[in-house]
Scaffold this motif. Structure first.
Motif, short mmCIF file in Angstrom:
data_model
loop_
_atom_site.label_atom_id
_atom_site.label_comp_id
_atom_site.label_asym_id
_atom_site.label_seq_id
_atom_site.Cartn_x
_atom_site.Cartn_y
_atom_site.Cartn_z
N TRP A 644 2.31 2.31 1.10
CA TRP A 644 2.42 3.32 2.16
C TRP A 644 1.14 3.42 2.98
O TRP A 644 1.12 4.06 4.04
N CYS A 645 0.07 2.80 2.50
CA CYS A 645 -1.23 2.91 3.16
C CYS A 645 -1.68 1.54 3.63
O CYS A 645 -1.66 0.57 2.86
N GLU A 651 -7.71 2.92 -0.82
CA GLU A 651 -6.88 3.91 -1.51
C GLU A 651 -6.87 3.65 -3.01
O GLU A 651 -6.97 4.59 -3.81
N GLY A 692 -5.91 3.91 8.49
CA GLY A 692 -5.74 3.94 7.04
C GLY A 692 -6.55 5.04 6.38
O GLY A 692 -6.10 5.67 5.41
N GLN A 695 -4.65 8.14 6.68
CA GLN A 695 -3.55 8.15 5.72
C GLN A 695 -4.04 8.54 4.33
O GLN A 695 -3.40 9.33 3.62
N LYS A 698 -4.80 12.30 4.25
CA LYS A 698 -3.58 13.10 4.15
C LYS A 698 -2.94 12.96 2.78
O LYS A 698 -2.39 13.93 2.24
N GLY A 699 -2.97 11.76 2.22
CA GLY A 699 -2.33 11.55 0.92
C GLY A 699 -3.11 12.13 -0.24
O GLY A 699 -2.53 12.42 -1.29
N GLY A 810 -3.38 8.12 12.91
CA GLY A 810 -3.27 8.39 11.48
C GLY A 810 -2.97 9.85 11.18
O GLY A 810 -2.27 10.15 10.20
N LYS A 814 3.44 9.23 10.44
CA LYS A 814 3.69 9.14 9.00
C LYS A 814 3.43 7.75 8.46
O LYS A 814 3.02 7.58 7.32
N LYS A 815 3.69 6.73 9.25
CA LYS A 815 3.53 5.36 8.81
C LYS A 815 2.66 4.60 9.79
O LYS A 815 2.59 4.92 10.97
N GLY A 816 1.98 3.59 9.28
CA GLY A 816 1.18 2.72 10.12
C GLY A 816 1.66 1.29 9.99
O GLY A 816 2.30 0.90 9.00
#
Length: 930
Positions: A644-645, A651, A692, A695, A698-699, A810, A814-816
C-alpha cells in the motif's frame, strides 16, 4: 553480541571510520578513573557547573539583546499643559465608514482623560458627535469646532446646522475650522472654497478658518482674505523629512507662513509624527521617533505663545482605509486610551521589552535544560550553538505573539499574518532541527554510535543470505552488470532471485533470463507478466520462493554494482538478535562526465554522509531499498513488504523499529548505482519519496505522534526528517498566496498594503540561516569541492516543486502510483524546436510560477517608489520564493548538456573493485569478463 563501535579519533571526513581499519583494531578509550570514596570526582562536578554557567550566559545574552533592541533614548523634557489636541472620538473598532460610533459616555471618558493634558481640543465634524460641545464644556475644555466640507450638499447643511445649534446651546466653541485639506485633495477649487467660507462667516459670530498644509497657503495667498485666522498643517512625515531634522524643518515652514501673512493669527492645526507604519521616503516611523519629535516641539515652543494642536490625541485605526497603515498611529494615546510615552525622562520603543524578554527566557529555559541533560556528551561548541538557537526561536515566538497587540491590524494584515505565521512556525521548526543536525555533525567527537565493516565470519558459520533484485522494464545491460557483480561476492552462502515484473518488451527481460540460465542454481530468474503491488509486490513474491535456509534477506537495485565484501563484512552484525536491519549507503558511479549527473551525485551524498549518520546516532535510520539486509525471521514475523506504500523500504524499517528491533548503519560504501538519467527522472524520484513519506505518516500517525514502542528520538527523526518537505509544500502555497496578494497591492492599494516590514524580516533571516547551515555542514562532512557543494544545493532547491506536489498528493490521495526512475543512457530525441520544447514540459509549472513571481516583482518595482524599504523587502521575499523555480529550469537545461569527452575527464568511472565500468557493455561482454 556486544556492539563494535569505532572510536571517535578515527572518524574520517565523512563521519565514518577510515577505510581498511577494522573496529577490532581500534583501541578502546581508557575509562575515567573512578571517584575515590568520600571524595567528589572533580570532572563530574565541573561539567554540570559549566553547563549551568552556559545556560545562565545565554539567558543574560538574551536579555541584553532585548535591551539593545529597545535602548533608552534622550528626549527633551516637557512640563506643563499642551496647547491643544486634535481629537477624533472613534474607538478601536469604530469607524465613520461603517457607521459605528462611540457612545456619549465613552466620549465623556475621553474628554475627561484629555482634560488632564490640555485645555483645548480641535474636532473635524460637528454633525458626527453633536453632543460633544456640551460634554467638552462640562470638562472645562475649549473647542475649535470642525465643519466637514465636501460636495455632498445635504451633509454640509447638516454640519452647519449642528454647529449653529452647538453655538446656541454651549459656550465651549471659541472658533471654527471649516474644511480640512479640501484644496490639497482637490475637493473644491479656491473659488468654491472661498464661497463656502464667506457664507459660513456670515452665519456665525466666532472666528472661522480652513485648514491646509503650508505650501497650499503660500500657493493661494488670496485664500487668507476669506478667513479670520490661518490654520496651517505642518506634518514633515508626509514630506519624507527624516525625524532628526523634522522639528526644525516644521518651524522653518511655520516662519515662512507667518512671514507671508504678518497680519493674520497663525494656528498650527496639526503637527505630529506617527508611531508606526510604513516609511515615507526618508521619514521613518517608530514610537521613540514620535516621542522625540513631539517632546522636542513642546519643549521648544514653551513660553513662545505658539498656537497649536498636536496631531492627534488618540490613535484612529479606521484611518488606514484612507491614509494607509500609518494613518492609525498619530495619537499620543493608544486606541485603548493608554499613553504611548512620558513627557519626562528617556524614551524607549517598547516599555514592555523586559517582560517579553523574561517570557522568552522562561519559554526557552526548560528546553535548554532538557537539551543539556540529554546531550551532555556533545562538544561545547555544539551545546552553545543549540542553546543560542533555542533561545532565538523562543524570542521570535514571543515577539510574533506580542506583535498583533502592538499594531492595529487590518483584515489584509491579518490575512498576511495568517499566511506568514504558519510559514514562520514551520521554518522555526526546520531551523531547530537543522541546527541540531549541524551542531551534532559539524564538530568532531560528537558521534558515539559508529559502525564499520567487520571481519568475515568463518565459512562454516556464515548465515545463508537470499539476495532479491526486482526490476521492471530496465535496460538488460544494466541488470546483467548488477548480476555479474553479485557473482563476484566473496561469500559462498547466498542465492540471488531476480524478479522481473510487468515488463512487456521481451527484449528487456529475455536477455537477463538467458544470462542467468548459464549460471549455477543459486541464481534464479522469475518473470511476472502482470503482477500487483509494484516493487513491493515483486519482493513479496520473492519471499515465497526463498530458500528455507535463508536467515537474512538482502535487497539490491537493478542498477547497482556491489562490492565483493558486501555480505562478508556486514552479516556478522546479525549475531546480535536485536538487530533486524543492516544498511549501507546508496552511492553512484559514472557521473563525472556530465555536469548535472555530478550535481545529483553530490546532492545524494549529503544525505548519506550527514543525515543517515545523524539518524544512526539514535537508531532511527531510514531504510532504503538497496544495499539493505533484513533479518528473515523478523520480516516473516512482522509482515512482508507493504504494497500500500510506494516507499515500502522506509515503511518496513519503521515497522522493525516499532517491533523493538535495532538497526545498523555502516557508513562505508558497499555498492554503487546510477544517478537518474535526467532531471525529470530525478524530480519524479523525489516526488515519489515525498508521497511515500506522507503515506507512512498517515499510516503510522499514532506511533509517530503519540506514545508507542518507538523511542522519542526515533519519532523525532522521522517527523523532523519530513519537516523540510512540509516546508517545500508551504513554499508552494506561500508563493501562490504571495502572487495573489501582490496583485491586490498593485490593483487595489486601498484594500491591500505591503506586509509590515516586521512580518517579512524573519522570512529573509530564516532563509539565509537555512542556506548557511547546509553548505557549511556539507563542506565539513562530504569530500567534495566548493563547486560540488554549490551544485548539490542548486540540485536540491530544484526539487522543491516536485516535493511539494508529492507532499500534497500524499496527504490528499489514498493510493500512490510507483513511478520507475529512469536510469542508464537516454536515447536521443528527434531534433527540431518543437521536440526541444516538449523536453521542457516536465518543468512547465515551475516556469509559470517563476514568470508569475518575476512579474509581481516588476509590478511592485514600477508601482512603488524605489527607495521604499517595505517594497524592497517584499520584492526580496518574492525573489527568494523564485529561486527554487530558477534552479529547476537551470537543472533541466543542464541535464540536457552532452557528456564531457572521456579525454577531458580526470579519472574514468570505476566500480568498487577498481575496474572501469562501462554502462554500454553487452551481456556477452560482461559474461566474458567473468
Amino acid at each position: 553480541m556486544k556492539q563494535e563501535i569505532a572510536a571517535t579519533p578515527n572518524e574520517t571526513l565523512s563521519g565514518i571510520p577510515a577505510p581498511g581499519i577494522p573496529v577490532s583494531a581500534i583501541p578502546a578509550p581508557e575509562p575515567l578513573a573512578p571517584a575515590v570514596a568520600g571524595r567528589a570526582n572533580p570532572r563530574r562536578m565541573i561539567r554540570p557547573t559549566l553547563s549551568w554557567l552556559l545556560v545562565a550566559l545565554i539567558v543574560c545574552v538574551n536579555i541584553s539583546v532585548w535591551r539593545a533592541g529597545h535602548p533608552q533614548l534622550p528626549a527633551a523634557d516637557f512640563e506643563g499643559t499642551i496647547s491643544g489636541l486634535a481629537y477624533n472620538a472613534f474607538g478601536r473598532y469604530d469607524s465613520p465608514i461603517t457607521k459605528t460610533y462611540p457612545t456619549a459616555a465613552q466620549i465623556e471618558g475621553d474628554l475627561s482623560l484629555l482634560a488632564g493634558n490640555t485645555r483645548r481640543i480641535r474636532t473635524y465634524s460637528s454633525a458626527e458627535f453633536p453632543e460633544l460641545p456640551a460634554l467638552a464644556e462640562r470638562q472645562g475644555l475649549k473647542l475649535t469646532a470642525g465643519v466637514w466640507l465636501d460636495r455632498r450638499t445635504e451633509n454640509v447643511t447638516l454640519e452647519i446646522s449642528a454647529l449653529r445649534k452647538a453655538l446656541r446651546d454651549t459656550r465651549s466653541i471659541e472658533r471654527v475650522i471649516a474644511g480640512n485639506e479640501t484644496l490639497l485633495h482637490n475637493v473644491f477649487t479656491v473659488k468654491e472654497l472661498t464661497q463656502q467660507l464667506d457664507a459660513l462667516r456670515a452665519q456665525v459670530r466666532v472666528p472661522v478658518s480652513t485648514a491646509e498644509p503650508w505650501h497650499v497657503w503660500l500657493r493661494y495667498p488670496e485664500l487668507a482674505k476669506h478667513v479670520d485666522f490661518i490654520t496651517v498643517h505642518l506634518l514633515p512625515y508626509w514630506e519624507g523629512v527624516p525625524g532628526a531634522v523634522a522639528m526644525k524643518y516644521a518651524m522653518q515652514r511655520y516662519e515662512e507662513v507667518k512671514k507671508a501673512f504678518p497680519n493674520k493669527h497663525i494656528l498650527i492645526g496639526e503637527i505630529g509624527w506617527p508611531s508606526q507604519g510604513d516609511r515615507y521616503d526618508g521619514a521613518y516611523t517608530s514610537p521613540e521617533i514620535q516621542a522625540q519629535f513631539i517632546r522636542e516641539f513642546l519643549a521648544h515652543n514653551k513660553g513662545q505663545h505658539i498656537d497649536y494642536f498636536l496631531m492627534e490625541a488618540i490613535d484612529q485605526p479606521w484611518k488606514t482605509a484612507n491614509e494607509g497603515r500609518v494613518g492609525a498611529y498619530w495619537g499620543i494615546f493608544h486606541s485603548d486610551r493608554t499613553p504611548k510615552f512620558e513627557l519626562l525622562g528617556p524614551v524607549e520603543s517598547d516599555p514592555q521589552w523586559f517582560q517579553k524578554s523574561m517570557l522568552a527566557t522562561l519559554l526557552a529555559l526548560p528546553l535548554m535544560i532538557m537539551f543539556m541533560r540529554r546531550f551532555r556528551h556533545l562538544r561545547w561548541p555544539s551545546k552553545l550553538m543549540m542553546l543560542v538557537t533555542i533561545q532565538a526561536v523562543s524570542s521570535l515566538a514571543v515577539w510574533m505573539v506580542a506583535l498583533p497587540f502592538d499594531l492595529y491590524l487590518r483584515w489584509s494584515d491579518w490575512l498576511a499574518l495568517c499566511v506568514l505565521a504558519p510559514t514562520l512556525s514551520i521554518m522555526s521548526a526546520i531551523l531547530l532541527s537543522q541546527a541540531f543536525e549541524f551542531a551534532e555533525m559539524f564538530w568532531r567527537g560528537n558521534l558515539q554510535r559508529v559502525y564499520a565493516p567487520r571481519a568475515p565470519e568463518p565459512i562454516g558459520t556464515q548465515p545463508f543470505v537470499s539476495i532479491h533484485l526486482a526490476c521492471c522494464n530496465e535496460p538488460p545491460e544494466m541488470v546483467i552488470a548488477t548480476i555479474a557483480s553479485i557473482e563476484r561476492l566473496n561469500y559462498a552462502n547466498f542465492e540471488l532471485l531476480v524478479i522481473d515484473n510487468n515488463t512487456k518488451d521481451e527484449a528487456r527481460w529475455q536477455p537477463v533470463r538467458d544470462y542467468m540460465a548459464r549460471l549455477d542454481q543459486r541464481f534464479r530468474f522469475f518473470h511476472l507478466p502482470s503482477w500487483p503491488g509494484f516493487k513491493a509486490g515483486a519482493l513479496n513474491y520473492a519471499l515465497t520462493e526463498v530458500d528455507a535456509r535463508a536467515e537474512v534477506i538482502a535487497v539490491v537495485d537493478a542498477d547497482y554494482v556491489v562490492n565483493s565484501r558486501w555480505l562478508a563484512s556486514l552479516v556478522g552484525y546479525f549475531n546480535d538478535p536485536n538487530v533486524a536491519v543492516v544498511q549501507s549507503p546508496q552511492a553512484h558511479r559514472g557521473w563525472s562526465r556530465q555536469i548535472f549527473h555530478r550535481m545529483m551525485n553530490w546532492e545524494f551524498e549529503g544525505f548519506f554522509r550527514i543525515g543517515m549518520h545523524h539518524r544512526n546516532e539514535r537508531d532511527a535510520i531510514i531504510q532504503h531499498g538497496t544495499m539493505t539486509m533484513i533479518r528473515a525471521g523478523a520480516l516473516r514475523e512482522h509482515g512482508q513488504w507493504s504494497e500500500w506504500c510506494i516507499c515500502e523500504d522506509s515503511e518496513l524499517g519503521l515497522r522493525m523499529m516499532h517491533a523493538g528491533y535495532s538497526t545498523v548503519y555502516c557508513g562505508e560504501v558497499m555498492g554503487e548505482g546510477l544517478t537518474p538519467n535526467s532531471f525529470e527522472a530525478f524530480k519524479k524520484q523525489r516526488r515519489r519519496w515525498a508521497l511515500g513519506a506522507m503515506q507512512i505518516m498517515k499510516g503510522h500517525w499514532r506511533s509517530l505522534f503519540f506514545a508507542s514502542e518507538l523511542t522519542r528520538a526515533q519519532r523525532y527523526h522521522f517527523v523532523s526528517g519530513w519537516l523540510s518537505w512540509f516546508g517545500d509544500a508551504l513554499h508552494l502555497i506561500f508563493a501562490l498566496g504571495a502572487m495573489v496578494y501582490t496583485i491586490g497591492i498593485i490593483a487595489a492599494p486601498h484594500l491591500f498594503s505591503l506586509p509590515i516590514m516586521l512580518f517579512m524580516a524573519p522570512l529573509v533571516v530564516f532563509f539565509f540561516c537555512k542556506a548557511m547551515f547546509g553548505p557549511l555542514l556539507y563542506l565539513r562532512r562530504v569530500p567534495g569541492t566548493l563547486g560540488d557543494a554549490i551544485g548539490a544545493a542548486i540540485a536540491g532547491m530544484a526539487l522543491s516543486h516536485g516535493i511539494a506536489l508529492g507532499v500534497l498528493s500524499g496527504l490528499t490521495q489514498k493510493k500512490g502510483v510507483f513511478e520507475i526512475t529512469g536510469k542508464g543512457k537516454v536515447t536521443a530525441s528527434a531534433s527540431g524546436w518543437l521536440n526541444k520544447l516538449n523536453q521542457y514540459q516536465a518543468v512547465r509549472e515551475e516556469a509559470f510560477l517563476l514568470l508569475g513571481l518575476l512579474s509581481c516583482i516588476l509590478g511592485i518595482a514600477i508601482s512603488r517608489k524605489g527607495n521604499h524599504v517595505e517594497s524592497a523587502l517584499w520584492m526580496t521575499v518574492l525573489a527568494l520564493q523564485a529561486i527554487p523555480y530558477m534552479a529547476t529550469l537551470l537543472c533541466s537545461w543542464l541535464s540536457r548538456l552532452p557528456d564531457t569527452p572521456a579525454s577531458e575527464v580526470r579519472a574514468p568511472a570505476r566500480d568498487l573493485e577498481g575496474q572501469e565500468v562501462s554502462l554500454l557493455a553487452s551481456p556477452v561482454q560482461i559474461a566474458n569478463a567473468q
